[in-house]
Design a protein around this motif. Structure first.
Motif, mmCIF file in Angstrom:
data_model
loop_
_atom_site.group_PDB
_atom_site.id
_atom_site.type_symbol
_atom_site.label_atom_id
_atom_site.label_comp_id
_atom_site.label_asym_id
_atom_site.label_seq_id
_atom_site.Cartn_x
_atom_site.Cartn_y
_atom_site.Cartn_z
ATOM 1 N N PRO A 1 15.073 -41.062 -17.397
ATOM 2 C CA PRO A 1 15.997 -39.959 -17.797
ATOM 3 C C PRO A 1 15.745 -38.389 -17.113
ATOM 4 O O PRO A 1 17.142 -37.770 -17.683
ATOM 5 N N TYR A 2 15.095 -38.427 -16.199
ATOM 6 C CA TYR A 2 14.970 -36.980 -15.785
ATOM 7 C C TYR A 2 15.378 -37.410 -14.341
ATOM 8 O O TYR A 2 14.328 -37.309 -13.557
ATOM 9 N N PRO A 3 16.044 -37.267 -13.068
ATOM 10 C CA PRO A 3 16.160 -37.133 -12.176
ATOM 11 C C PRO A 3 15.379 -36.361 -10.649
ATOM 12 O O PRO A 3 14.985 -36.672 -10.294
ATOM 13 N N LYS B 1 5.101 -36.654 -17.960
ATOM 14 C CA LYS B 1 5.800 -36.154 -17.469
ATOM 15 C C LYS B 1 7.700 -36.494 -17.547
ATOM 16 O O LYS B 1 8.376 -36.761 -17.406
ATOM 17 N N THR B 2 8.135 -36.211 -19.459
ATOM 18 C CA THR B 2 8.478 -35.819 -19.885
ATOM 19 C C THR B 2 8.678 -34.493 -20.726
ATOM 20 O O THR B 2 8.500 -33.777 -21.085
ATOM 21 N N ALA B 3 9.752 -35.017 -21.908
ATOM 22 C CA ALA B 3 10.456 -33.984 -23.190
ATOM 23 C C ALA B 3 9.938 -34.158 -23.895
ATOM 24 O O ALA B 3 10.063 -32.900 -25.563
ATOM 25 N N ASN B 4 9.009 -35.350 -24.265
ATOM 26 C CA ASN B 4 8.471 -35.461 -25.652
ATOM 27 C C ASN B 4 7.523 -34.601 -25.656
ATOM 28 O O ASN B 4 6.663 -34.783 -25.271
ATOM 29 N N ALA C 1 1.074 -24.326 -12.366
ATOM 30 C CA ALA C 1 1.229 -24.504 -14.539
ATOM 31 C C ALA C 1 2.911 -24.789 -14.604
ATOM 32 O O ALA C 1 3.496 -24.193 -14.770
ATOM 33 N N GLU C 2 2.744 -25.830 -15.343
ATOM 34 C CA GLU C 2 4.286 -26.085 -16.796
ATOM 35 C C GLU C 2 3.561 -25.073 -18.096
ATOM 36 O O GLU C 2 2.238 -25.194 -18.341
ATOM 37 N N PRO D 1 7.565 -34.862 -8.557
ATOM 38 C CA PRO D 1 9.156 -35.730 -8.689
ATOM 39 C C PRO D 1 8.686 -35.953 -10.261
ATOM 40 O O PRO D 1 7.554 -36.550 -11.045
ATOM 41 N N THR D 2 9.701 -36.224 -10.512
ATOM 42 C CA THR D 2 9.971 -37.305 -12.016
ATOM 43 C C THR D 2 10.487 -38.472 -11.684
ATOM 44 O O THR D 2 10.884 -38.756 -9.988
ATOM 45 N N ASP D 3 10.495 -40.012 -12.346
ATOM 46 C CA ASP D 3 10.787 -40.427 -11.499
ATOM 47 C C ASP D 3 12.067 -41.201 -11.747
ATOM 48 O O ASP D 3 13.101 -40.454 -12.924
#
Length: 257
Positions: free
Chosen positions: A179-181, A133-136, A244-245, A173-175
């Protein structure tokens, strides 16, 4: 006493009858018309509807409407700006090139190529290219794809084009302490991350815009796309459905397409 004077033969009029020219013109026009109608590509549906509409109310001394670029008052439309099912003719070469470039990933549903009213869409499914669940980005998986994508976007077929990168997440949901509310920030961050990688690979960032949609623009369980031959197909997105992401790289259509 016999009359040896030869009888004068009746002289035939030279040339074809006058009606033959008109008849020949009519038959030729009918042939051209039916050649146009027989076995059209599926994308030509809207254009054929325009052609048929232009022939309505034709009387003996009446002609049809003229089909040309520009507004059609009777139809409330424009031949050069038809709805999304019209073919993106100027993108045909780019579409076929994209299908050929990502044919392996297309079969695996890692890259799905579609089109809609926005333009030609190259979808990178997020669960293959992003870490959790990141943008990495998973560089090992993503870099070969992004390198080929950068080459496609820099090709002569797409010169002077504009592109949009749209990030999409699932509804997990994100954490909130990370870094991503929310998924809004995450979807934007993924779009920007892909943009930076493409720019590093030589694509001009001046041609781009980015957007993030969180989980508000899901894809259906079955997504319409192109196969290796450039034909429309239905590709199942198994096990992901509306969750789907993906990151969509859109080659935007221009106003006259």
């Amino acid at each position: 006493m016999t009359d040896d004077t030869p009888k004068r033969k009746r002289k035939c009029r030279e040339g074809l009858p006058l009606w033959m020219a008109t008849y020949g013109d009519m038959v030729t026009l009918l042939l051209c018309f039916f050649v146009l109608l027989v076995n059209p590509p599926i994308e030509e549906t809207q254009r054929l509807q325009l052609i048929m509409a232009s022939l309505n109310n034709m009387g003996v001394l009446q002609g049809g409407n003229t089909l040309e670029s520009g507004p059609l008052a009777e139809l409330g439309n424009n031949v050069m700006s038809l709805p999304s099912v019209t073919p993106l003719r100027r993108l045909d070469k780019a579409r076929q090139k994209a299908v050929n470039t990502f044919k392996t990933e297309n079969r695996r549903e890692q890259v799905i190529i579609t089109q809609d009213q926005r333009g030609l869409i190259i979808s990178l499914t997020g669960d293959f290219y992003f870490i959790g669940k990141t943008a990495n980005l998973d560089i090992q998986e993503a870099r070969p794809i992004l390198r080929r994508l950068a080459s496609l976007l820099s090709s002569p077929e797409l010169s002077n084009r504009r592109f949009r990168i749209e990030g999409h997440t699932n509804n997990t949901p994100t954490d909130p302490n990370g870094p991503y509310p929310s998924n809004w920030e995450l979807s934007i961050a993924r779009s920007v991350r892909v943009l930076h990688h493409l720019v590093n690979l030589g694509v001009s960032e001046d041609n781009f815009e980015v957007a993030g949609f969180a989980d508000k623009a899901p894809i259906p369980d079955r997504l319409l796309g192109f196969d290796k031959n450039g034909k429309m197909r239905t590709a199942p997105i198994e096990g992901r459905g509306t969750k789907a992401e993906r990151v969509d790289i859109i080659i935007l259509r221009t106003g006259h397409e």
